[in-house]
Design a protein around this motif. Sequence first.
Motif, PDB file in Angstrom:
ATOM      1  N   CYS A   6       0.740  -1.173  -0.054  1.00  0.00           N
ATOM      2  CA  CYS A   6       0.050   0.033   0.065  1.00  0.00           C
ATOM      3  C   CYS A   6       0.647   1.197   0.104  1.00  0.00           C
ATOM      4  O   CYS A   6       0.469   2.422  -0.362  1.00  0.00           O
ATOM      5  N   PRO A  25      -7.580  -4.976   8.668  1.00  0.00           N
ATOM      6  CA  PRO A  25      -7.388  -3.663   9.430  1.00  0.00           C
ATOM      7  C   PRO A  25      -6.084  -3.184   9.094  1.00  0.00           C
ATOM      8  O   PRO A  25      -6.014  -1.857   9.114  1.00  0.00           O
ATOM      9  N   VAL A  28      -6.088  -1.368   5.844  1.00  0.00           N
ATOM     10  CA  VAL A  28      -7.098  -0.201   5.870  1.00  0.00           C
ATOM     11  C   VAL A  28      -6.252   1.101   6.369  1.00  0.00           C
ATOM     12  O   VAL A  28      -6.245   2.244   6.130  1.00  0.00           O
ATOM     13  N   ASP A  29      -5.454   0.690   7.463  1.00  0.00           N
ATOM     14  CA  ASP A  29      -4.950   1.728   8.258  1.00  0.00           C
ATOM     15  C   ASP A  29      -3.779   2.467   7.371  1.00  0.00           C
ATOM     16  O   ASP A  29      -3.517   3.523   7.543  1.00  0.00           O
ATOM     17  N   CYS A  32      -5.170   4.807   5.049  1.00  0.00           N
ATOM     18  CA  CYS A  32      -5.750   5.835   5.907  1.00  0.00           C
ATOM     19  C   CYS A  32      -4.592   6.574   6.273  1.00  0.00           C
ATOM     20  O   CYS A  32      -4.916   8.119   6.054  1.00  0.00           O
ATOM     21  N   GLU A  37      -9.051   7.356   1.314  1.00  0.00           N
ATOM     22  CA  GLU A  37     -10.333   6.888   1.794  1.00  0.00           C
ATOM     23  C   GLU A  37     -10.782   5.421   1.149  1.00  0.00           C
ATOM     24  O   GLU A  37     -10.656   5.082   0.074  1.00  0.00           O
ATOM     25  N   VAL A  38     -11.240   4.468   2.154  1.00  0.00           N
ATOM     26  CA  VAL A  38     -11.438   3.169   1.847  1.00  0.00           C
ATOM     27  C   VAL A  38     -12.774   2.913   2.227  1.00  0.00           C
ATOM     28  O   VAL A  38     -13.547   3.236   3.201  1.00  0.00           O
ATOM     29  N   LEU A  40     -15.389  -0.142   2.127  1.00  0.00           N
ATOM     30  CA  LEU A  40     -15.369  -1.648   2.261  1.00  0.00           C
ATOM     31  C   LEU A  40     -16.933  -2.386   1.794  1.00  0.00           C
ATOM     32  O   LEU A  40     -17.918  -1.572   2.099  1.00  0.00           O
ATOM     33  N   PRO A  60     -19.382   3.693   2.648  1.00  0.00           N
ATOM     34  CA  PRO A  60     -18.205   2.747   3.205  1.00  0.00           C
ATOM     35  C   PRO A  60     -19.080   1.925   3.828  1.00  0.00           C
ATOM     36  O   PRO A  60     -20.210   2.282   4.455  1.00  0.00           O
ATOM     37  N   SER A  63     -16.301  -4.777   5.865  1.00  0.00           N
ATOM     38  CA  SER A  63     -15.497  -5.794   5.257  1.00  0.00           C
ATOM     39  C   SER A  63     -16.257  -7.106   5.121  1.00  0.00           C
ATOM     40  O   SER A  63     -16.882  -7.714   5.905  1.00  0.00           O
TER      41      SER A  63
END
Length: 76
Positions: A6, A25, A28-29, A32, A37-38, A40, A60, A63
């Motif tokens: 990422c 997670p 995602v972190d 971010c 912006e994620v 799911l 959003p 997940s």
Amino acid sequence: MNPENCRSFSPAIRVTHVLAGGMGPRAVDLFCENNIEVFLGVQGKIDQVISDFIAGKIAPGESSCTHGPDHECEGH
């Protein structure tokens, strides 16, 4: 995808959003932390998903994937 990959989404390529059915997670972190912006829980054919996103119809969600000792994700 390995969450460490990422980091290759640099501001130079202007990634602002990631649409995915699911991810862990840690990934995602990392997104971010890089101001990406994620979204799911996204499902559907890619052309429709993109059209819906552009039209503001994608929100959003949760997940579709759970990562843990009994990791059971279909399709990745």
